[in-house]
Design a protein around this motif. Structure first.
Motif, PDB file in Angstrom:
ATOM      1  N   SER A  45       0.832  -1.198   0.000  1.00  0.00           N
ATOM      2  CA  SER A  45       0.000   0.000   0.000  1.00  0.00           C
ATOM      3  C   SER A  45       0.873   1.257   0.000  1.00  0.00           C
ATOM      4  CB  SER A  45      -0.927  -0.001   1.217  1.00  0.00           C
ATOM      5  OG  SER A  45      -1.722   1.156   1.239  1.00  0.00           O
ATOM      6  N   ALA A  46       1.986   1.199   0.709  1.00  0.00           N
ATOM      7  CA  ALA A  46       2.876   2.358   0.822  1.00  0.00           C
ATOM      8  C   ALA A  46       3.739   2.566  -0.417  1.00  0.00           C
ATOM      9  CB  ALA A  46       3.765   2.211   2.052  1.00  0.00           C
ATOM     10  N   VAL A  47       4.224   1.474  -1.019  1.00  0.00           N
ATOM     11  CA  VAL A  47       5.201   1.612  -2.108  1.00  0.00           C
ATOM     12  C   VAL A  47       4.622   1.326  -3.490  1.00  0.00           C
ATOM     13  CG1 VAL A  47       7.139   1.103  -0.580  1.00  0.00           C
ATOM     14  CG2 VAL A  47       6.128  -0.746  -1.926  1.00  0.00           C
ATOM     15  N   GLY A  48       3.450   0.736  -3.555  1.00  0.00           N
ATOM     16  CA  GLY A  48       2.820   0.467  -4.835  1.00  0.00           C
ATOM     17  C   GLY A  48       3.134  -0.892  -5.426  1.00  0.00           C
ATOM     18  N   GLY A  49       4.342  -1.351  -5.283  1.00  0.00           N
ATOM     19  CA  GLY A  49       4.715  -2.656  -5.814  1.00  0.00           C
ATOM     20  C   GLY A  49       6.102  -3.027  -5.339  1.00  0.00           C
ATOM     21  N   ALA A  50       6.343  -4.315  -5.211  1.00  0.00           N
ATOM     22  CA  ALA A  50       7.634  -4.802  -4.731  1.00  0.00           C
ATOM     23  C   ALA A  50       7.804  -6.247  -5.155  1.00  0.00           C
ATOM     24  CB  ALA A  50       7.711  -4.698  -3.208  1.00  0.00           C
ATOM     25  N   THR A  51       9.042  -6.694  -5.181  1.00  0.00           N
ATOM     26  CA  THR A  51       9.309  -8.104  -5.448  1.00  0.00           C
ATOM     27  C   THR A  51       9.126  -8.887  -4.154  1.00  0.00           C
ATOM     28  OG1 THR A  51      11.663  -7.991  -4.905  1.00  0.00           O
ATOM     29  CG2 THR A  51      11.033  -7.521  -7.204  1.00  0.00           C
ATOM     30  N   GLN A  52       9.051 -10.193  -4.286  1.00  0.00           N
ATOM     31  CA  GLN A  52       8.947 -11.044  -3.098  1.00  0.00           C
ATOM     32  C   GLN A  52      10.170 -10.850  -2.199  1.00  0.00           C
ATOM     33  OE1 GLN A  52       7.508 -15.070  -3.659  1.00  0.00           O
ATOM     34  NE2 GLN A  52       9.087 -15.832  -2.267  1.00  0.00           N
ATOM     35  N   GLY A  53      11.340 -10.758  -2.790  1.00  0.00           N
ATOM     36  CA  GLY A  53      12.558 -10.547  -2.015  1.00  0.00           C
ATOM     37  C   GLY A  53      12.537  -9.239  -1.255  1.00  0.00           C
ATOM     38  N   GLU A  54      12.047  -8.181  -1.897  1.00  0.00           N
ATOM     39  CA  GLU A  54      11.956  -6.890  -1.226  1.00  0.00           C
ATOM     40  C   GLU A  54      10.983  -6.943  -0.059  1.00  0.00           C
ATOM     41  OE1 GLU A  54      12.988  -4.112  -5.122  1.00  0.00           O
ATOM     42  OE2 GLU A  54      10.897  -4.658  -4.697  1.00  0.00           O
ATOM     43  N   LEU A  55       9.847  -7.599  -0.259  1.00  0.00           N
ATOM     44  CA  LEU A  55       8.875  -7.744   0.829  1.00  0.00           C
ATOM     45  C   LEU A  55       9.471  -8.533   1.990  1.00  0.00           C
ATOM     46  CD1 LEU A  55       5.592  -8.457  -1.148  1.00  0.00           C
ATOM     47  CD2 LEU A  55       6.129  -6.423   0.209  1.00  0.00           C
ATOM     48  N   THR A  56      10.212  -9.584   1.661  1.00  0.00           N
ATOM     49  CA  THR A  56      10.845 -10.409   2.684  1.00  0.00           C
ATOM     50  C   THR A  56      11.803  -9.572   3.521  1.00  0.00           C
ATOM     51  OG1 THR A  56      10.638 -12.386   1.322  1.00  0.00           O
ATOM     52  CG2 THR A  56      12.318 -12.437   3.020  1.00  0.00           C
ATOM     53  N   LYS A  57      12.610  -8.776   2.845  1.00  0.00           N
ATOM     54  CA  LYS A  57      13.609  -7.965   3.548  1.00  0.00           C
ATOM     55  C   LYS A  57      12.963  -6.875   4.399  1.00  0.00           C
ATOM     56  CE  LYS A  57      17.814  -5.348   2.791  1.00  0.00           C
ATOM     57  NZ  LYS A  57      18.790  -4.858   1.819  1.00  0.00           N
ATOM     58  N   VAL A  58      12.033  -6.133   3.816  1.00  0.00           N
ATOM     59  CA  VAL A  58      11.394  -5.026   4.525  1.00  0.00           C
ATOM     60  C   VAL A  58      10.635  -5.506   5.758  1.00  0.00           C
ATOM     61  CG1 VAL A  58       9.527  -3.314   4.339  1.00  0.00           C
ATOM     62  CG2 VAL A  58      11.246  -3.493   2.551  1.00  0.00           C
ATOM     63  N   SER A  59       9.958  -6.633   5.637  1.00  0.00           N
ATOM     64  CA  SER A  59       9.119  -7.104   6.741  1.00  0.00           C
ATOM     65  C   SER A  59       9.843  -8.040   7.700  1.00  0.00           C
ATOM     66  CB  SER A  59       7.864  -7.786   6.195  1.00  0.00           C
ATOM     67  OG  SER A  59       8.224  -8.855   5.355  1.00  0.00           O
ATOM     68  N   ALA A  60      11.092  -8.387   7.401  1.00  0.00           N
ATOM     69  CA  ALA A  60      11.888  -9.274   8.251  1.00  0.00           C
ATOM     70  C   ALA A  60      11.191 -10.624   8.466  1.00  0.00           C
ATOM     71  CB  ALA A  60      12.214  -8.607   9.589  1.00  0.00           C
ATOM     72  N   ILE A  61      10.613 -11.125   7.381  1.00  0.00           N
ATOM     73  CA  ILE A  61       9.943 -12.421   7.403  1.00  0.00           C
ATOM     74  C   ILE A  61      10.751 -13.364   6.527  1.00  0.00           C
ATOM     75  CG2 ILE A  61       7.847 -13.666   6.702  1.00  0.00           C
ATOM     76  CD1 ILE A  61       6.283 -11.112   7.400  1.00  0.00           C
ATOM     77  N   GLN A  62      10.927 -14.578   6.973  1.00  0.00           N
ATOM     78  CA  GLN A  62      11.720 -15.527   6.207  1.00  0.00           C
ATOM     79  C   GLN A  62      11.066 -15.808   4.856  1.00  0.00           C
ATOM     80  OE1 GLN A  62      12.435 -18.951   8.680  1.00  0.00           O
ATOM     81  NE2 GLN A  62      14.058 -17.916   9.800  1.00  0.00           N
ATOM     82  N   GLN A  63      11.903 -16.073   3.856  1.00  0.00           N
ATOM     83  CA  GLN A  63      11.450 -16.243   2.483  1.00  0.00           C
ATOM     84  C   GLN A  63      10.378 -17.328   2.332  1.00  0.00           C
ATOM     85  OE1 GLN A  63      11.779 -18.668  -0.068  1.00  0.00           O
ATOM     86  NE2 GLN A  63      10.809 -17.269  -1.501  1.00  0.00           N
ATOM     87  N   PRO A  64      10.549 -18.523   2.915  1.00  0.00           N
ATOM     88  CA  PRO A  64       9.496 -19.536   2.737  1.00  0.00           C
ATOM     89  C   PRO A  64       8.145 -19.105   3.316  1.00  0.00           C
ATOM     90  CG  PRO A  64      11.519 -20.554   3.547  1.00  0.00           C
ATOM     91  CD  PRO A  64      11.713 -19.069   3.627  1.00  0.00           C
ATOM     92  N   THR A  65       8.183 -18.409   4.440  1.00  0.00           N
ATOM     93  CA  THR A  65       6.946 -17.924   5.057  1.00  0.00           C
ATOM     94  C   THR A  65       6.300 -16.862   4.181  1.00  0.00           C
ATOM     95  OG1 THR A  65       7.847 -18.399   7.247  1.00  0.00           O
ATOM     96  CG2 THR A  65       5.974 -16.874   7.143  1.00  0.00           C
ATOM     97  N   MET A  66       7.117 -15.953   3.646  1.00  0.00           N
ATOM     98  CA  MET A  66       6.583 -14.911   2.767  1.00  0.00           C
ATOM     99  C   MET A  66       5.996 -15.535   1.506  1.00  0.00           C
ATOM    100  SD  MET A  66       5.835 -11.770   2.157  1.00  0.00           S
ATOM    101  CE  MET A  66       6.718 -10.805   3.378  1.00  0.00           C
ATOM    102  N   ALA A  67       6.674 -16.520   0.943  1.00  0.00           N
ATOM    103  CA  ALA A  67       6.175 -17.170  -0.272  1.00  0.00           C
ATOM    104  C   ALA A  67       4.805 -17.788  -0.021  1.00  0.00           C
ATOM    105  CB  ALA A  67       7.167 -18.234  -0.753  1.00  0.00           C
ATOM    106  N   LEU A  68       4.641 -18.472   1.095  1.00  0.00           N
ATOM    107  CA  LEU A  68       3.358 -19.089   1.438  1.00  0.00           C
ATOM    108  C   LEU A  68       2.280 -18.024   1.651  1.00  0.00           C
ATOM    109  CD1 LEU A  68       1.681 -21.584   2.137  1.00  0.00           C
ATOM    110  CD2 LEU A  68       2.547 -21.403   4.482  1.00  0.00           C
ATOM    111  N   THR A  69       2.636 -16.970   2.366  1.00  0.00           N
ATOM    112  CA  THR A  69       1.678 -15.890   2.618  1.00  0.00           C
ATOM    113  C   THR A  69       1.228 -15.250   1.309  1.00  0.00           C
ATOM    114  OG1 THR A  69       2.642 -15.451   4.793  1.00  0.00           O
ATOM    115  CG2 THR A  69       1.349 -13.672   3.804  1.00  0.00           C
ATOM    116  N   LEU A  70       2.171 -14.999   0.414  1.00  0.00           N
ATOM    117  CA  LEU A  70       1.820 -14.383  -0.872  1.00  0.00           C
ATOM    118  C   LEU A  70       0.956 -15.306  -1.718  1.00  0.00           C
ATOM    119  CD1 LEU A  70       5.168 -12.582  -1.726  1.00  0.00           C
ATOM    120  CD2 LEU A  70       3.034 -11.538  -0.893  1.00  0.00           C
TER     121      LEU A  70
END
Length: 141
Positions: A45-70
């Motif tokens: 909502s704040a940035v408009g768009g991001a890659t999965q890797g960027e979301l993982t880094k910004v939110s400090a969530i591990q990649q497998p968890t972010m992938a499942l959430t997405l």
């Protein structure tokens, strides 16, 4: 039970986090959302768009968890993936119109929970607590 005997910052922060998450789950359920979606929702909502890797880094969530959430968010019609025009190997994740419509309501619900959590405390307490927690997180990283 007397919770004052748990004079541990780690225990108390974890306990508060669980209470915040429980309250958010209660108010988000009617919207078909879960607290796990919030880091991605607020970031996108704040940035408009991001890659999965960027979301993982910004939110400090591990990649497998972010992938499942997405994947779940995509299934629920909250995000869409579009090919990056500059690098066709990358996908940019964006909120769907449905998610964008929900964001003001989600923000208001979150604001209400925060206000309830800090009721009766000095006006400056939320900002002070946030600053202290951010510094604590930096120290632990």
């Amino acid at each position: 039970m007397d919770f004052n005997r748990f004079e541990s910052a780690g225990f108390t922060v974890n306990w508060c986090a669980r209470l915040f998450e429980r309250r958010m789950a209660e108010v988000l359920r009617p919207l078909g959302l879960t607290p796990a979606y919030l880091p991605a929702l607020f970031t996108l909502s704040a940035v408009g768009g991001a890659t999965q890797g960027e979301l993982t880094k910004v939110s400090a969530i591990q990649q497998p968890t972010m992938a499942l959430t997405l994947r779940r968010m995509e299934r629920d019609g909250l995000i869409t993936r579009v090919q990056d025009e500059e690098d066709r190997r990358r996908a940019i994740i964006r909120l769907t119109p449905r998610a964008e419509e929900l964001m003001p309501q989600v923000e208001e619900l979150a604001r209400g929970i925060n206000e309830a959590a800090f009721a009766g405390l000095p006006t400056e307490a939320p900002a002070q607590l946030l600053a202290l927690l951010l510094q604590t997180a930096r120290n632990l990283e």
